[in-house]
Design an enzyme around this catalytic site. Sequence first.
Site, PDB file in Angstrom:
ATOM      1  N   GLU A 463       0.856  -1.172   0.000  1.00  0.00           N
ATOM      2  CA  GLU A 463       0.000   0.000   0.000  1.00  0.00           C
ATOM      3  C   GLU A 463       0.909   1.244   0.000  1.00  0.00           C
ATOM      4  OE1 GLU A 463      -3.520  -0.804   2.137  1.00  0.00           O
ATOM      5  OE2 GLU A 463      -4.295   1.219   1.912  1.00  0.00           O
ATOM      6  N   GLU A 737      -2.383   0.315  13.315  1.00  0.00           N
ATOM      7  CA  GLU A 737      -3.547   0.703  12.517  1.00  0.00           C
ATOM      8  C   GLU A 737      -4.846   0.352  13.240  1.00  0.00           C
ATOM      9  OE1 GLU A 737      -3.800  -1.444   8.830  1.00  0.00           O
ATOM     10  OE2 GLU A 737      -5.076   0.101   7.941  1.00  0.00           O
TER      11      GLU A 737
END
Length: 946
Positions: A463, A737
């Site tokens: 990502e 996260e």
Amino acid sequence: MIQVTDLHAEYVRGAVTFVATSRPRLTWRTLTTTPNWTQASAELRVTRSDGHSENHRVSGADSVLVSWPFTPLAVRERVTAAVRVIGADGAISGWATPITLEAASLDPGSWHADLVAHPDPEENLRPVQFIRDFAVHDGLVAARLRTSAHGVYQAEINSAVVSDDVLAPGWTSYDERLLVQTADVTALLRAGANRLAATVAAGWFGESFGFLGHAKRAYAGPLSYLAQLELDYTDGTTDVIATDADWLATRSGPIVQSGIYAGERHDARLETVGWSSVGVPLPDLMPVTVIALDREVLAPATSEPVRRIETMAPVQSFLTPTGRRVLDFGQNIAGRVRIEVTGAAGDVVTLRHAEVLDVDGELALRPLRLAKATDEYTLAGNEREVWEPLFTFHGFRYVQVDGWPGGADPIDDLTAVVCHSDMSRTGSWSSSHPQLNRLHENVLWSMRGNFLSIPSDCPQRDERLGWTGDFQLFAPTASFLYDVRGFSASWLADLAIEQRQCDGITPLVIPSVLPPFPDPIAGWGDASTVVPWTMYERYGDRGILNGQYPSMRAWVEAELGRTNSALLWLHGGQIGDHLDPTAPPDRPTEAKTSPAIVACAYLIRSLRIVADAALTLGLHDDAAHYAESAETARAAFEHYFVTPGGRIISDAPTAYALAIAFDLVTEPVKRAALGERLAEIVRENGFRIGTGFIGTPVLVEALIATGHLHTASNLLLQTRAPSWLYAVTMGATTVWERWDSLLPDGSVNPGEMTSFNHYALGAVADTLHRRVAGLAPGAPGYSLLDVAPQPLPGLTSAAATIDTPYGRAQVGWSIENDVLALQVEVPANTGADVTLPGSAEVFRVGSGRHDFSCPAPSERAVLGPVDIRGTDLATLIDDAEALGVIVQALAVRDPARSASLLTDTQWKRGAYLTDVLMFAGPEVLADVERALEDLNRNRGARSDMQ
Ligand code: BGC
């Protein structure tokens, strides 16, 4: 004593600064022992290359980003600039150490270089080496090299690497804005034959980017290189060596594969010693293909490059249960590993990177998804070989080493190299609470892991994209910890470009490499307004505001295009309160707070920002128009979502926190009721977090703003998941996260998106800086400090320091013997408004050091007796000692109930332990009652002794 320091132009500091404009703005700081010092005027002096000087007087206190008052810099003109200041008391400083400046900008007509590429059909992950031999005549005065690439590159001249930049030219919206690096290379050249060379690898340009099977190349075309070397001679002539058909290329160099997700493979047997020295032959050289380039896209770099910032030795080495050798660097970082190795030609060392180990003791690779994150080095068989991959980076704390020659433990031969954009460190924070300090340290490391050319979500998996929402949430924290002006300005320039191409809808990631999204997304696209405004608020940079204003305006217009006539934004695709901890792991957008609340709240915030920006820029019609729209939207929000009694439709913490922190309900009684309800929800949830990306940064802020300091403290200092300190107790060294990226049993959360290095949830650090320590900007650029510390129960001290554009500001408080002592250091040429805890009085002070004291806020009342039927759950959750006793008593006969008490109970007012233990056996209840009687007896005895 008055001294002018830190004179710099635009955003970059350095011995010779190549500035992005021919009219660079100047900033300086004044150091003085004179209290209450203010600048009455400043004298600027520029010495041009022909030796003549020009002076200019600036009257007033301006010292930050002061406009260039002289003739613009000509191409290749080098000047020195100096400043001295005159105080309001008439005292004059000495001249600041002069700085040398040159404009890096070149008009398209002065460019002679085209992109050059290897003539073979593309094979993207194999880097290309380019060379050009040329002659330098006698009488060279100066040489500057302007370079860039489609790909990432390293330039060399005569076997010397030109600069210490890493992954240049960085990542921008390449098709519209390709950054050019300028370097003074005079010292690397000699009269006679010379070689200019470069290696270009795929990087962000050439690799397939994206995730969940959507990865594709975002940019068309082969890896290619751009260089323009300008040689100035004593006779006034200039020779230009530029990338053109005279260059040669080979794809037979030692780097056989390189990609950011993939990692790098280097075969040292293919190295040609001294390959960038003139006359050294290279295998398979071929004339390049020339690719015409629209030179309008070339832009000088405005921000600091990525560099190797720090190296770290491993802290331990061990064998995993399956016998793999793993080294632990003790800190989760972004960067790569350098090895020093001895072995036979053809031996292959493989390095696999991971952030955590899974419960089975092996590297946890699943969170990396499709990123291979693997580097490989094939030995040439030399005495001692030193290697570090050049064109990749990984997010890791652990490295698995396979194939180490001789099988010895390589702990002394590996070094981690931390890489990120080389911004100046500005802010620090500390408190009396070690776990909170570690959380702050983790936030800092997550920033360091994700400010690598662009503000990314994470540095490890497939990502690593410039997610707008994440940076929007974190920008206030980032701009305290580091000087992020140049970094942000560069990213915002790309944001504006990409947004323009999407009719005002800001893409989710910048540079935009994901398929376009048809809807504006609240909280993500608002990076368009929040980031430039934050830069103005923290650095006083009107230039960014001015440059971004069309983008800011276009964003709110895109939002307004989705609202109803009352300016409510109720429909359309939204991400909402992403990763609410109660959302199912695989459905992260299913949050408790309605996405419409998030959308409407952010719309109002952005409208207000645009109105304020317009006012600052003197656009009075716009200012009035957007202020009115903001008030219409706010009134509609209140009417639609908020009940007259002070509840919000979603009745979830994010909804309340947004309404309070964004000032969406102005009537004091109603606002107080919202605060009450927020505190109640947080308490009912056992002081654990119930918010996702959107709510978390404003949660503690909203509790403090409505006077719920105990609740704020219980929430902030909570260690049970989900909470900020849960990750700290699990050994985290960066912000995760997900609240539970690592589950309590040590296994990795089974959901998608389990990064261990995402800064978004660390945005609470802004509250630690501004509220808990009490160091906030009171006017743009901290020209006035707003010092109003909120000593949270559970802390006995907190302190913050920041190098503001005017100089170092410092606030620290500590409590001893029920007295709170506060020290404030105010930089010269600024002032501070100081408000002591528990008081509404504001003291306006000038520069210098100031000491205050006041009675310390009262700590929690002494805890009284606890009764299984009479003490309600809302009171009980505050009483850690009693809870401990209850949990222990339950554990004797009913371990399951004991284990779930703290995680499953709703700690409600007017409900009792007997309700929760309704189905517990009579012996279990009797155990609890007995244990509480003991506790009450002990408490009685303790209070008698006091
Ligand atoms: C990213 C986030 C981002 C989110 C939005 C994730 O995959 O890592 O940080 O904001 O998607 O949907």
